[in-house]
Structure formats: C-alpha cells, structure tokens
Motif scaffolding. Structure first.
Motif, PDB file in Angstrom:
ATOM      1  N   GLN A  84       1.198   8.506  -8.721  1.00 18.36           N
ATOM      2  CA  GLN A  84       1.496   7.081  -8.658  1.00 18.36           C
ATOM      3  C   GLN A  84       0.297   6.252  -9.099  1.00 18.36           C
ATOM      4  O   GLN A  84       0.434   5.273  -9.842  1.00 18.36           O
ATOM      5  CB  GLN A  84       1.906   6.698  -7.230  1.00 18.36           C
ATOM      6  N   LEU A  85      -0.889   6.637  -8.653  1.00 18.42           N
ATOM      7  CA  LEU A  85      -2.095   5.899  -9.030  1.00 18.42           C
ATOM      8  C   LEU A  85      -2.437   6.117 -10.501  1.00 18.42           C
ATOM      9  O   LEU A  85      -2.964   5.206 -11.154  1.00 18.42           O
ATOM     10  CB  LEU A  85      -3.252   6.307  -8.125  1.00 18.42           C
ATOM     11  N   ALA A 114      -0.048   9.645   2.470  1.00 20.47           N
ATOM     12  CA  ALA A 114      -0.566  10.032   1.162  1.00 20.47           C
ATOM     13  C   ALA A 114      -1.065  11.471   1.181  1.00 20.47           C
ATOM     14  O   ALA A 114      -0.813  12.255   0.251  1.00 20.47           O
ATOM     15  CB  ALA A 114      -1.700   9.090   0.744  1.00 20.47           C
ATOM     16  N   ALA A 164       1.073  10.954  -4.571  1.00 18.47           N
ATOM     17  CA  ALA A 164       0.189   9.793  -4.433  1.00 18.47           C
ATOM     18  C   ALA A 164      -0.738   9.671  -5.645  1.00 18.47           C
ATOM     19  O   ALA A 164      -0.931   8.567  -6.181  1.00 18.47           O
ATOM     20  CB  ALA A 164      -0.630   9.915  -3.154  1.00 18.47           C
ATOM     21  N   GLN A 205       0.814  -1.212   0.000  1.00 21.27           N
ATOM     22  CA  GLN A 205       0.000   0.000   0.000  1.00 21.27           C
ATOM     23  C   GLN A 205       0.853   1.270   0.000  1.00 21.27           C
ATOM     24  O   GLN A 205       0.472   2.283  -0.600  1.00 21.27           O
ATOM     25  CB  GLN A 205      -0.949   0.000   1.199  1.00 21.27           C
ATOM     26  N   ARG A 246       1.865   1.868  -3.533  1.00 18.30           N
ATOM     27  CA  ARG A 246       0.725   2.372  -4.311  1.00 18.30           C
ATOM     28  C   ARG A 246       0.463   3.859  -4.065  1.00 18.30           C
ATOM     29  O   ARG A 246      -0.035   4.559  -4.935  1.00 18.30           O
ATOM     30  CB  ARG A 246      -0.531   1.585  -3.966  1.00 18.30           C
ATOM     31  N   SER A 247       0.758   4.305  -2.849  1.00 17.52           N
ATOM     32  CA  SER A 247       0.491   5.704  -2.511  1.00 17.52           C
ATOM     33  C   SER A 247       1.700   6.601  -2.754  1.00 17.52           C
ATOM     34  O   SER A 247       1.753   7.734  -2.284  1.00 17.52           O
ATOM     35  CB  SER A 247       0.040   5.822  -1.055  1.00 17.52           C
ATOM     36  N   LEU A 297      -2.607   6.460   4.887  1.00 20.62           N
ATOM     37  CA  LEU A 297      -3.412   7.550   4.337  1.00 20.62           C
ATOM     38  C   LEU A 297      -2.851   8.903   4.759  1.00 20.62           C
ATOM     39  O   LEU A 297      -2.858   9.859   3.980  1.00 20.62           O
ATOM     40  CB  LEU A 297      -4.866   7.410   4.786  1.00 20.62           C
TER      41      LEU A 297
END
Length: 282
Positions: free
Chosen positions: A269-270, A259, A266, A155, A158-159, A256
C-alpha cells in the motif's frame, strides 16, 4: 457543580497513610471502574490487600465499600458538562501555566501506565485480533472523537486496511449504516453517556453479527457488555477537562499491530502511495 467525593479525597489525603492515599487517588480517578469492582479487585489493581482497601475506604469516612459506592453512583449520575469540568480543572491548577502543564503530563502518564499493564496490552491485542479478519473497518466517532476517527481511518487506509467513517449525526448516520456489510468490523469511539447514535451503530453491528471494538473509559456499562472487545483508554482524570492523547496512543498501537499482522499488504500500500505521489510531482 460540586464534586463532593473529589473534595473529600483532596481534603483528607494529607491525613491518610501512603497506602490509603494510593487507594483514595485510585478511587477518585477511576470512579466507574471502582463502582463495578469488589475490594479484592481494587486491591489487585493496586498490588495490595483487600483489607488495606477497606481500611482506606473507612479512613475516607465511609462505613464500607457499599457506602462509598453509593457516593460514587450519586456523583456519576450528575451530567458533567465540558464547562463544569474545565472550571474544576482550572480551580485546581490556579493561574499557573506550569501547574497546568504538569497536570496534563501527570494525567497522560497515568493513562499510559494503565495501557502498559498486562490487562491494558491484552485489550490492545484483542482489538487487533477482532479487526484483523475484517474486509473493511468502519470507524465511528462524533463530537471531539470525530477528529480521532478521521485520523484513524486515514492511517488504516495507508497501512493497507480498507476503512470508512461513520461520523454523521441524526438521520445522516442512517445512510452511512446502510453501507455496512457482513464482512465488516466496527471500531467505536464512545465516552460518557451512550447517546442515540452510539446505540444505533451498536444495534446495527449486532444485528449483522459484526465484531465491535469499543474504545471507552469504563467497562461497566450496557454498551461495553455488548462489545466484542473493550479497549479502555482514559480521557484524562475523572470529572476534569477531557484529554485525548492516551486514546490516540491506544489507537496507534492498534494501527501498527494491524500493519504488522499483514506486513506485505501494508508495504504494498505504501509502495502504491509512493508511485501515485510521483505521478503528481513535487
């Protein structure tokens, strides 16, 4: 293995006043913290006077807090195996699935209540601050914590936070520690006795001057005193089967928060993740 202190609390709770019963429950479920706290500190946690705490301790049959702490220390000195903790938990819920479900929900509600206190939220924010400036975050976890460490590293990547796992045991961990750099930070998941791998990670992180966020269930340990930030996250109730949802919630709050601290990165990246998915197809 007998849990003498827990048995005493359960035997006497019905005879205690509501305030004393609250103190007894707190002492039973927060033994490491109670062992390191004064009567005034326990009273602050419970929103009552230290005199009430002392009276509750005496109602449990102890001469005073030092006497109670000796009993707690003796109990904590005994290594608790997963089988022993499961046996104790099942003996309390009996052959009743509904009681088992309620026990899990109650334990997690208590863990969440601790996270939602001012001190709990301050620790999460301190963890975010300690990790935010790092170029990479090394996540350590072995045993049951290895699965949480893997999820956390996934995670974080991902962020938009570069992360890597420190999840080997024995000499394999030494190879992973070779990759630590001066601009890294370490997020260390460690419960119970500080086994040699945990001590090795902490020693190498301190040698390099890296910030270390320790996720654990007690702040009164040699390991906790070496950490930059201690994030307390209960694994269920003391001396019962380990439950990991509270730890996961605390970690997701950190993810979070990181992020939000660098939202543009963030989101980029997504966006890159979406682009790569399109290359692969449905």
């Amino acid at each position: 293995m007998a849990d003498k202190f827990g048995d005493r609390v359960r035997r006497l709770t019905a005879t205690l006043s509501p305030a004393a019963a609250r103190v007894a429950s707190y002492l039973d479920q927060n033994r490491p913290q109670a062992l390191a706290s004064s009567a005034a500190q326990i009273a602050t946690q419970l929103g009552m006077s230290d005199a009430t705490v002392i009276r509750a301790v005496q109602a449990l049959g102890f001469d005073g807090l030092p006497d109670l702490k000796q009993a707690l220390a003796a109990g904590l000195g005994e290594r608790m195996s997963p089988a022993t903790n499961m046996r104790r938990t099942l003996s309390e819920v009996g052959e009743n699935a509904n009681e088992a479900v309620q026990a899990v929900l109650d334990a997690h509600a208590e863990g969440m209540e601790a996270l939602r206190t001012e001190a709990g939220q301050a620790a999460i924010l301190a963890a975010i601050s300690a990790l935010h400036q790092a170029s990479r975050i090394g996540v350590f976890g072995i045993g049951p914590s290895a699965h949480l460490a893997c999820y956390l590293a996934f995670q974080l990547n991902r962020s938009g936070r570069r992360s890597f796992l420190l999840d080997s045991t024995g000499w394999g961990l030494a190879d992973q520690l070779l990759g630590l750099r001066a601009d890294d930070a370490v997020l260390l998941l460690a419960y119970g006795q500080p086994y040699r791998e945990v001590q090795a990670v902490m020693a190498e992180a301190r040698r390099l001057g890296l910030p270390v966020v320790l996720v654990t269930d007690t702040e009164d340990s040699d390991l906790a005193r070496q950490a930059t930030v201690v994030l307390l996250a209960r694994r269920g109730r003391a001396n019962q089967v380990a439950l990991h949802a509270t730890t996961l919630i605390a970690l997701e709050a950190v993810i979070l928060g990181l992020a939000a601290s660098d939202g543009d990165n963030a989101l980029q990246q997504l966006a890159d993740l979406d682009r790569l998915r399109k290359l692969i197809g449905p």
